[in-house]
Every structure is written in C-alpha cells, then in structure tokens.
Design a protein around this motif. Sequence first.
Motif, short mmCIF file in Angstrom:
data_model
loop_
_atom_site.label_atom_id
_atom_site.label_comp_id
_atom_site.label_asym_id
_atom_site.label_seq_id
_atom_site.Cartn_x
_atom_site.Cartn_y
_atom_site.Cartn_z
N LYS A 160 -11.34 7.91 3.35
CA LYS A 160 -10.61 7.00 4.24
C LYS A 160 -9.12 7.33 4.29
O LYS A 160 -8.54 7.42 5.38
CB LYS A 160 -10.83 5.54 3.78
CG LYS A 160 -12.28 5.10 3.76
CD LYS A 160 -12.44 3.65 3.38
CE LYS A 160 -11.96 3.32 1.99
NZ LYS A 160 -12.74 4.02 0.92
N THR A 161 -8.49 7.48 3.14
CA THR A 161 -7.06 7.78 3.13
C THR A 161 -6.79 9.18 3.68
O THR A 161 -5.78 9.39 4.37
CB THR A 161 -6.49 7.63 1.71
OG1 THR A 161 -6.59 6.25 1.31
CG2 THR A 161 -5.03 8.04 1.66
N THR A 174 1.35 1.95 7.09
CA THR A 174 1.77 1.54 5.75
C THR A 174 0.99 2.39 4.75
O THR A 174 0.07 3.11 5.11
CB THR A 174 1.48 0.05 5.50
OG1 THR A 174 0.06 -0.17 5.52
CG2 THR A 174 2.14 -0.82 6.54
N PHE A 175 1.36 2.26 3.48
CA PHE A 175 0.77 3.10 2.44
C PHE A 175 0.16 2.24 1.34
O PHE A 175 0.52 1.07 1.16
CB PHE A 175 1.82 4.03 1.83
CG PHE A 175 2.39 5.02 2.81
CD1 PHE A 175 1.88 6.30 2.90
CD2 PHE A 175 3.44 4.66 3.65
CE1 PHE A 175 2.40 7.21 3.81
CE2 PHE A 175 3.97 5.56 4.56
CZ PHE A 175 3.44 6.84 4.64
N GLN A 176 -0.76 2.85 0.56
CA GLN A 176 -1.35 2.14 -0.58
C GLN A 176 -0.28 1.82 -1.61
O GLN A 176 -0.29 0.76 -2.23
CB GLN A 176 -2.44 3.00 -1.22
CG GLN A 176 -3.71 3.13 -0.39
CD GLN A 176 -4.78 3.90 -1.13
OE1 GLN A 176 -4.76 4.03 -2.35
NE2 GLN A 176 -5.74 4.43 -0.39
N ILE A 177 0.64 2.76 -1.83
CA ILE A 177 1.72 2.57 -2.80
C ILE A 177 2.97 2.09 -2.05
O ILE A 177 3.42 2.74 -1.10
CB ILE A 177 2.02 3.88 -3.55
CG1 ILE A 177 0.78 4.34 -4.31
CG2 ILE A 177 3.20 3.70 -4.50
CD1 ILE A 177 0.92 5.70 -4.96
N LEU A 226 -5.67 -0.22 12.98
CA LEU A 226 -6.73 0.42 12.21
C LEU A 226 -6.53 0.01 10.76
O LEU A 226 -5.52 0.35 10.13
CB LEU A 226 -6.68 1.94 12.36
CG LEU A 226 -7.72 2.72 11.55
CD1 LEU A 226 -9.15 2.28 11.90
CD2 LEU A 226 -7.57 4.22 11.76
N LEU A 227 -7.48 -0.73 10.23
CA LEU A 227 -7.38 -1.35 8.92
C LEU A 227 -8.33 -0.68 7.94
O LEU A 227 -9.55 -0.68 8.15
CB LEU A 227 -7.71 -2.85 9.04
CG LEU A 227 -7.87 -3.65 7.75
CD1 LEU A 227 -6.52 -3.78 7.03
CD2 LEU A 227 -8.44 -5.04 8.05
N VAL A 228 -7.79 -0.12 6.87
CA VAL A 228 -8.58 0.38 5.75
C VAL A 228 -8.48 -0.64 4.64
O VAL A 228 -7.37 -0.95 4.17
CB VAL A 228 -8.08 1.76 5.26
CG1 VAL A 228 -8.84 2.19 4.01
CG2 VAL A 228 -8.23 2.79 6.36
#
Length: 265
Positions: free
Chosen positions: A42-43, A83-86, A213-215
């Motif tokens: 996904k990422t 946006t980012f995970q971190i 788009l949403l993960v």
Amino acid sequence: MSLLTLVHLTKQFGGLAAVNDCNLTIEAGEIHALIGPNGAGKTTLINQISGALRPTRGQILFDGHNITHLPQHQRVRLGLARTFQIINLFKSYTILENLELAVQARNGSSFRFWNPVRYEAHLREEAEQISELLGLTSRNHTVVAELSHGEQRQLEVGLALACKPKMLLLDEPMAGMGPEESEQMVELISNLRRSLSTASGNSAPKNPTLTILLVEHDMDAVFRLASRISVLVYGHVIASGLPEAIRANPDVHKAYLGDEGGRQR
C-alpha cells in the motif's frame, strides 16, 4: 469521471514485486479507501503515485496528465498532495507558523529578500482558515511539540490542504491514535470535501469535489468514510467496489477481513 488511473503499475525491488500489475481507477469527488494486510504494497503504491518512487513498469494518469515520470513538486502543482505515516512537522514552530510556511511554499509570494513575511496578511488569513477547518483555532499559537499526537496528525493534514489539492493521499492518518482522536480524524476527513476552500479569502468558493485516497487499517473508519474500497494483496488489487460488496466478498474475507465464514479480524 476518473481523476486518477493506474495502468499495469509495477514496482520491483530486485526479484520482489512490491506492486504487481496494479490497475486502479479513482473517481473525482470520492473517498476511495485502499486496504490490505501488512506488506501488501500500500505505501509503495502511494509512494509511486506521489512521485517518491519511480515505477518499474506501467503508467500513472492524473487529471488528464501522464505523471508517471514527473518529480514530486510538479505533481503537487497539478493538485496531488499527501500525508505520511511518520509525522513530519516543524516542532519548534506554532500551528499557525507551520500553516503559514505551507501556504508560502505553495505560492512563493514571500520569497523576496526585502519583503518581511509578517507584512503579508494573506498568508496569515489563509493559515487561519485552514486551522479553523482542522478544529485547531484555539491552539493556533501553541508550539507543535506541545500538541497531542492526534493534533499533530490533524496539522499534517492541514499542511497538505495548504497545497489546495484536487486529490489528497492520506497514508494511515489514524496510526497511533486512541478512540477519541480517531473519531476526531474521521469527522475531519468526512467534512473535508464540503468544507475546503479553493482560494484564500473569506468569500472563497467551496470545493465539493476534493478526492481522497485513504490508506488505513482501522476498518470501522474505512467503512464509515469510503465511497469505494479497493483491496491490495501481494501488490495486486484483488477486489474493488462499494463498501457493501467488499464486506461480502469471500476472497476479501479470506485474504484480509477475516475467515471464509465472515468473522472479522
């Protein structure tokens, strides 16, 4: 009308195909959720869409443009933000200062040596509008390092919104949040399309067609928010459709949501 189309998109790292012949269409104005188990790619997929990674094969088409080989900053100018995970914020600056910098980076109006930024009122006005949308107005002058994890996540969404995107890529925005903070993020995401201004100024028109788009791994949030859902397994989309169809799909249950009897993990 499709805003983003992925055509046979593939990303290989040596002999490993992290994204494998992926075909996906995102319609303008929808919240499209991308779900899948850890390691599904996904990422990696988000990184290719945003331009952080170059595909091994395939095409990325955005708003009528082939952006497959465009650098990240040109994709942002076309209306693609993420946006980012971190979390990546200026921790020693206030909420308002972070937002002002994001607005300034977009329009470049203050990159002049003899024009102090504090005299450009439109930067402050637009930053205040975004902060109001985020629900952070009462915290405008708080240094980011003093914010809760959830507030910092909200602010990161605000920095992406400062780019005035047509499409917003949200990579696990609820990661590390408790129930109350997750609920606030769900409310923010659900309100974005009808609340985001397309231009600065209090009389700016609203943008009802912001595409997201949403993960996300929080399945309760996904099924509350998503117009459509796509499921990625081993880098390949195995199903895409309305939330009700995805929830009932036996292949999706077997691969991710739960066992074949429909018990959700």
